[in-house]
Design an enzyme around this catalytic site. Structure first.
Site: not given
Length: 615
Positions: A26-27
């Site tokens: 993800c981020m």
């Protein structure tokens, strides 16, 4: 930093490339789906330079890297033959558990989950449009007021408004994707609400009808729920038509019939119904705002750190665009989310001031800036605040104080935007109220975190999966705790040994592990029980707590699935012991041999025991 070296260290300590089923990110986190989670070495991973923290939840082994994420991810893909799942949304991983049927008990959660999944794909577009509207506002306010009269302004404004005006089409896409229907049918039916013919009739304000039935003259641009209802009807209409129309005619009549049914009902019933429900939701928030508004915003911000960790915050995100549409501003949700992010950064600043390690100070300062400037809170939550536990109280205090102050000053978000300090313009004339709330959130969280100090011992006590290697005929303890004779269990079915002989224990750890090497023959979706069969046919049942089936999975996190081959000591279920006890449940965990295959099996029944110890 040597990203290749870090990549090799991470892969080695998750059990090697052969132990990785799939890798996504993800981020801020690498997300490993591992074949055997017990092969991962949590402490070794956390000791690697560049790793902020490690979390094992929802069946995923997550390594938090922050700004080092993408280079390390690329290095892993370059150096190892690992299947990748690509990029996923932060905190929107999807349901990793077995699907459960719709019941009255879970209807509300499933409804909110469906709407949340429907809205999620369009949120980036709404934020993009909102920030472009902010940029135009800044140009007109600080550079040239006359720019609003130019064709350039009109065209750019159209680009910025498009995600909002055509929201029904984007919502229909998300809903159809979630349901598994043909997206274009739902999108076409929803788009009819925005067609020039209908909008012209609405503008004319003269009574109209369809098939002799009256049609409400409503404007559906920027609406949410009408499109959701249309997508649902389109999905079921398509299924029905596919059943009753012969194959030779499906290509002609299924699509036509689907958009005709969903579109017509959209004008007659679904559009007005969705509009009515949306106004009701807006009225509820307006009522809260007019009665306990400031307190409600403060309490929401205080609860958000825990909601984010549980993924519950996604349940309320769909209401943000609804509020922006009607009544035209959000005085609760966006302010609370913003102040929570600021408090996460403030708490990290407090920890930074207390930390003596120069390397950690630099790293933590970077994390705090990421929270405040970019609104990225994952490294702060998992890498600092939750890791040291006490700063979480500071986050709650800062979020509550900042939200309370900002709300009392009349803060309102008028367009969609990120929850960071760069998004102040989305609050327009109430931006100063938001700025004061931000300062209060950061200051209160930093001071409280500094005063509470950090407890390094707490961070070392996090329960992690045990690793044991035992013979195939051995049976091990399924958790840390105090062993109890089966007769002492407060459940007659087990204490009378109707299910078989065995042993119980009072668990003192979060993971309930496999009692032996074998195959999981039964795993209840609720997580309260599972069955295992050894290679020699011996069958063992593990039941977590008394009457915990009533919780329907609350407080349980299922980490394995039916049919898996597991090793003794491998985590099968993770429980929230404090939550279960707080709700009044007896968490005594029972292990019984339901079929011994004629073997004489003798188990220990007394003493303190560690998870994975041979019984």
């Amino acid at each position: 930093m040597d990203y290749n070296k870090l990549a090799q260290g991470i892969v080695l300590n998750v059990g090697g490339a052969a132990n990785v089923e799939i890798l996504s990110h993800c981020m801020t986190r690498l997300r490993f789906s591992l074949k055997d989670a017990t092969k991962a070495d949590k402490k070794a991973l956390e000791a690697l330079d560049g790793v902020i923290g490690v979390v094992y939840a929802g069946g995923q082994y997550m390594v938090i890297l922050g700004e080092n994420l993408l280079p390390v991810y690329d290095a892993i893909l370059h150096d190892f033959d690992i299947k990748t799942g690509g990029v996923i949304n932060e905190n929107l991983d999807g349901d990793l558990k077995q699907k459960e049927p719709l019941t009255w008990g879970n209807a509300l959660n499933k409804t909110i989950g469906f709407i949340s999944s429907t809205v999620t794909p369009m949120i980036p577009g709404l934020i993009a449009g909102g920030m472009l509207k902010v940029a135009l506002l800044l140009v007109v306010t600080f550079i040239s007021a006359n720019y609003v009269n130019t064709s350039s302004y009109q065209l750019i404004s159209a680009i910025a408004d498009a995600p909002f005006y055509f929201m029904p089409i984007f919502v229909a896409y998300g809903a159809a994707t979630k349901l598994g229907g043909t997206q274009i049918y739902a999108m076409a039916a929803a788009a009819s609400l925005l067609h020039g013919n209908f909008t012209a009739l609405v503008t004319a304000a003269k009574p109209i009808s369809l098939f002799g039935l009256p049609v409400n003259l409503l404007s559906y641009g920027t609406t949410l729920l009408p499109a959701v209802l249309i997508a649902i009807v389109a999905y079921y209409a398509e299924k029905l038509l596919n059943k009753i129309i012969p194959n030779i005619f499906k290509a002609i009549f299924v699509g036509m019939g689907t958009i005709f049914i969903a579109g017509s009902l959209g004008f007659l019933i679904l559009g007005p119904l969705g509009n009515y429900i949306g106004r009701g939701i807006a009225a509820l928030f307006m009522w809260l705002d007019g009665t306990i508004g400031a307190l409600a915003v403060g309490l929401l911000a205080a609860a958000l750190p825990w909601m984010v960790m549980a993924g519950m915050h996604t349940a309320i995100t769909p209401f943000m665009p609804q509020l922006i549409s009607d009544p035209g501003y959000d005085s609760m949700l966006r302010p609370a989310f913003l102040m929570h992010n600021m408090a996460e950064g403030g708490a990290v600043l407090g920890v930074t001031a207390r930390t003596k390690d120069k390397m950690k100070r630099s790293e933590y300062l970077s994390i705090a800036i990421g929270c405040i400037v970019a609104g990225v809170t994952e490294p702060a939550i998992y890498g600092v605040n939750l890791k040291y536990k006490k700063p979480m109280y500071a986050v709650m205090a800062g979020g509550f104080a900042g939200s309370l102050v900002a709300s009392l000053l009349g803060v309102r978000a008028y367009v969609m935007g990120y929850s960071n300090i760069l998004s102040l313009p989305i609050f327009k004339e109430t931006a100063m109220a938001a700025a004061v709330g931000i300062l209060v959130s950061i200051a209160v969280a930093a001071v409280v975190a500094f005063v509470l100090n950090i407890d390094n011992e707490d961070s070392e006590k996090t329960t992690e999966p045990v690793k044991v290697e035992v013979a195939d005929d051995a049976i091990v303890a399924v958790a840390d705790g105090q062993l109890l004779a089966l007769e002492a269990v407060a459940d007659e079915v087990f204490s009378s040994k109707m299910m078989g002989d065995g042993v119980a224990l009072s668990p003192e750890s979060d993971f309930i592990v496999a009692p032996a090497n074998g195959k999981l023959t039964t795993v209840f979706p609720t997580g309260h029980a599972f069955g295992l069969t050894r290679a020699d046919g011996v069958e063992i049942l593990v039941h977590v707590g008394i009457n915990t089936v009533e919780l329907k999975g609350q407080g349980f996190d299922v980490l394995a699935k039916q049919g898996d081959l597991v090793r003794a000591g491998q985590p099968i279920v993770k429980i929230d012991r404090e939550a279960l006890v707080r709700k009044g449940y007896d968490i005594t965990t029972i292990m019984v041999v339901t079929d011994s295959k004629g073997k004489h099996i003798s188990l220990r029944h007394e003493g303190k025991i560690k998870s994975g110890t041979i019984l």
